[in-house]
Design a protein around this motif. Sequence first.
Motif, PDB file in Angstrom:
ATOM      1  N   GLN A  18     -34.948 -24.554 -13.631  1.00  0.00           N
ATOM      2  CA  GLN A  18     -35.518 -23.265 -12.931  1.00  0.00           C
ATOM      3  C   GLN A  18     -35.655 -23.631 -11.540  1.00  0.00           C
ATOM      4  N   LEU A  19     -36.029 -24.887 -11.090  1.00  0.00           N
ATOM      5  CA  LEU A  19     -36.230 -24.999  -9.622  1.00  0.00           C
ATOM      6  C   LEU A  19     -34.865 -24.956  -9.033  1.00  0.00           C
ATOM      7  N   CYS A  20     -33.810 -25.476  -9.378  1.00  0.00           N
ATOM      8  CA  CYS A  20     -32.575 -25.412  -8.934  1.00  0.00           C
ATOM      9  C   CYS A  20     -31.991 -24.007  -8.921  1.00  0.00           C
ATOM     10  N   GLU A  21     -32.284 -23.211 -10.056  1.00  0.00           N
ATOM     11  CA  GLU A  21     -31.801 -21.665  -9.870  1.00  0.00           C
ATOM     12  C   GLU A  21     -32.664 -21.227  -8.828  1.00  0.00           C
ATOM     13  N   ARG A  22     -33.988 -21.448  -8.634  1.00  0.00           N
ATOM     14  CA  ARG A  22     -34.754 -20.618  -7.567  1.00  0.00           C
ATOM     15  C   ARG A  22     -34.318 -20.914  -5.956  1.00  0.00           C
ATOM     16  N   PHE A  23     -34.120 -22.318  -5.791  1.00  0.00           N
ATOM     17  CA  PHE A  23     -33.683 -22.631  -4.597  1.00  0.00           C
ATOM     18  C   PHE A  23     -32.024 -22.738  -4.249  1.00  0.00           C
ATOM     19  N   LEU A  24     -31.488 -22.565  -5.542  1.00  0.00           N
ATOM     20  CA  LEU A  24     -30.021 -22.282  -5.370  1.00  0.00           C
ATOM     21  C   LEU A  24     -29.231 -23.619  -4.881  1.00  0.00           C
ATOM     22  N   ILE A  25     -29.785 -24.820  -5.695  1.00  0.00           N
ATOM     23  CA  ILE A  25     -29.405 -26.071  -5.279  1.00  0.00           C
ATOM     24  C   ILE A  25     -29.093 -26.898  -6.493  1.00  0.00           C
ATOM     25  N   SER A  26     -28.516 -28.126  -6.219  1.00  0.00           N
ATOM     26  CA  SER A  26     -28.107 -28.970  -7.601  1.00  0.00           C
ATOM     27  C   SER A  26     -29.394 -29.740  -7.936  1.00  0.00           C
ATOM     28  N   THR A  27     -29.431 -30.456  -8.905  1.00  0.00           N
ATOM     29  CA  THR A  27     -30.294 -31.337  -9.373  1.00  0.00           C
ATOM     30  C   THR A  27     -30.386 -32.551  -8.475  1.00  0.00           C
ATOM     31  N   ARG A  28     -29.124 -32.967  -7.968  1.00  0.00           N
ATOM     32  CA  ARG A  28     -29.183 -33.950  -6.984  1.00  0.00           C
ATOM     33  C   ARG A  28     -29.676 -33.728  -5.797  1.00  0.00           C
ATOM     34  N   THR A  29     -29.637 -32.631  -5.132  1.00  0.00           N
ATOM     35  CA  THR A  29     -30.474 -32.092  -4.053  1.00  0.00           C
ATOM     36  C   THR A  29     -31.926 -31.881  -4.359  1.00  0.00           C
ATOM     37  N   LEU A  30     -32.463 -31.608  -5.464  1.00  0.00           N
ATOM     38  CA  LEU A  30     -33.810 -31.464  -5.893  1.00  0.00           C
ATOM     39  C   LEU A  30     -34.166 -32.954  -5.944  1.00  0.00           C
ATOM     40  N   PHE A  31     -33.672 -33.953  -6.116  1.00  0.00           N
ATOM     41  CA  PHE A  31     -34.253 -35.096  -6.326  1.00  0.00           C
ATOM     42  C   PHE A  31     -34.062 -35.849  -4.647  1.00  0.00           C
ATOM     43  N   ARG A  32     -33.102 -35.320  -3.962  1.00  0.00           N
ATOM     44  CA  ARG A  32     -33.065 -35.716  -2.698  1.00  0.00           C
ATOM     45  C   ARG A  32     -34.177 -35.309  -1.733  1.00  0.00           C
ATOM     46  N   TRP A  33     -34.658 -34.108  -2.372  1.00  0.00           N
ATOM     47  CA  TRP A  33     -35.605 -33.528  -1.297  1.00  0.00           C
ATOM     48  C   TRP A  33     -37.130 -34.244  -1.596  1.00  0.00           C
ATOM     49  N   GLN A  34     -37.114 -35.085  -2.906  1.00  0.00           N
ATOM     50  CA  GLN A  34     -38.354 -35.786  -3.087  1.00  0.00           C
ATOM     51  C   GLN A  34     -38.294 -37.044  -1.973  1.00  0.00           C
ATOM     52  N   SER A  35     -37.339 -37.295  -1.434  1.00  0.00           N
ATOM     53  CA  SER A  35     -37.185 -38.426  -0.465  1.00  0.00           C
ATOM     54  C   SER A  35     -37.279 -37.936   1.078  1.00  0.00           C
ATOM     55  N   LYS A  36     -37.662 -36.676   1.323  1.00  0.00           N
ATOM     56  CA  LYS A  36     -37.748 -36.386   2.567  1.00  0.00           C
ATOM     57  C   LYS A  36     -38.877 -36.934   3.153  1.00  0.00           C
ATOM     58  N   LYS A  37     -38.719 -37.292   4.598  1.00  0.00           N
ATOM     59  CA  LYS A  37     -40.041 -38.018   5.226  1.00  0.00           C
ATOM     60  C   LYS A  37     -41.106 -36.674   5.525  1.00  0.00           C
ATOM     61  N   THR A  38     -40.717 -35.536   5.893  1.00  0.00           N
ATOM     62  CA  THR A  38     -41.724 -34.609   6.215  1.00  0.00           C
ATOM     63  C   THR A  38     -41.676 -33.529   5.001  1.00  0.00           C
ATOM     64  N   ASN A  39     -42.847 -33.332   4.399  1.00  0.00           N
ATOM     65  CA  ASN A  39     -43.149 -32.349   3.203  1.00  0.00           C
ATOM     66  C   ASN A  39     -42.097 -32.825   2.110  1.00  0.00           C
ATOM     67  N   PRO A  40     -42.105 -34.009   1.487  1.00  0.00           N
ATOM     68  CA  PRO A  40     -41.374 -34.138   0.374  1.00  0.00           C
ATOM     69  C   PRO A  40     -41.648 -33.406  -0.962  1.00  0.00           C
ATOM     70  N   LEU A  41     -40.625 -33.204  -1.874  1.00  0.00           N
ATOM     71  CA  LEU A  41     -40.870 -32.205  -3.100  1.00  0.00           C
ATOM     72  C   LEU A  41     -42.014 -33.168  -3.820  1.00  0.00           C
ATOM     73  N   PRO A  42     -42.895 -32.554  -4.514  1.00  0.00           N
ATOM     74  CA  PRO A  42     -43.720 -33.337  -5.518  1.00  0.00           C
ATOM     75  C   PRO A  42     -42.978 -33.910  -6.553  1.00  0.00           C
ATOM     76  N   GLU A  43     -43.276 -35.064  -7.173  1.00  0.00           N
ATOM     77  CA  GLU A  43     -42.830 -35.696  -8.286  1.00  0.00           C
ATOM     78  C   GLU A  43     -42.966 -34.725  -9.649  1.00  0.00           C
ATOM     79  N   PRO A  44     -42.275 -34.887 -10.619  1.00  0.00           N
ATOM     80  CA  PRO A  44     -42.437 -33.956 -11.791  1.00  0.00           C
ATOM     81  C   PRO A  44     -43.824 -34.529 -12.152  1.00  0.00           C
ATOM     82  N   THR A  45     -44.590 -33.426 -12.839  1.00  0.00           N
ATOM     83  CA  THR A  45     -45.817 -33.978 -13.535  1.00  0.00           C
ATOM     84  C   THR A  45     -45.697 -34.514 -14.704  1.00  0.00           C
ATOM     85  N   ILE A  46     -44.395 -33.919 -15.572  1.00  0.00           N
ATOM     86  CA  ILE A  46     -44.321 -34.338 -16.888  1.00  0.00           C
ATOM     87  C   ILE A  46     -43.026 -34.650 -17.132  1.00  0.00           C
ATOM     88  N   ARG A  47     -42.661 -35.881 -17.637  1.00  0.00           N
ATOM     89  CA  ARG A  47     -41.257 -36.251 -17.955  1.00  0.00           C
ATOM     90  C   ARG A  47     -41.319 -36.865 -19.402  1.00  0.00           C
TER      91      ARG A  47
END
Length: 78
Positions: A18-47
Amino acid sequence: MNTNTPITPVSGYLTSSQLCERFLISTRTLFRWQSKKTNPLPEPTIRPSGTYNLWSADEIYEWEEREKALSKQRSKNH
């Protein structure tokens, strides 16, 4: 999930798909955003298992609002 549907606070959980569809990105980009220095994407709440993750809609909403503010700030600086 329609990309024009707003995420509102207290709306539960969103899947990685759903996040990938919302932001028109791949899952790879989704997890890359978690590594951003400024405003990283939050970690998944439930795995629950494997690559199926659940993200707090509240946290994603807050992150998205910060990202909008940062985008406006970057535009003013250029």
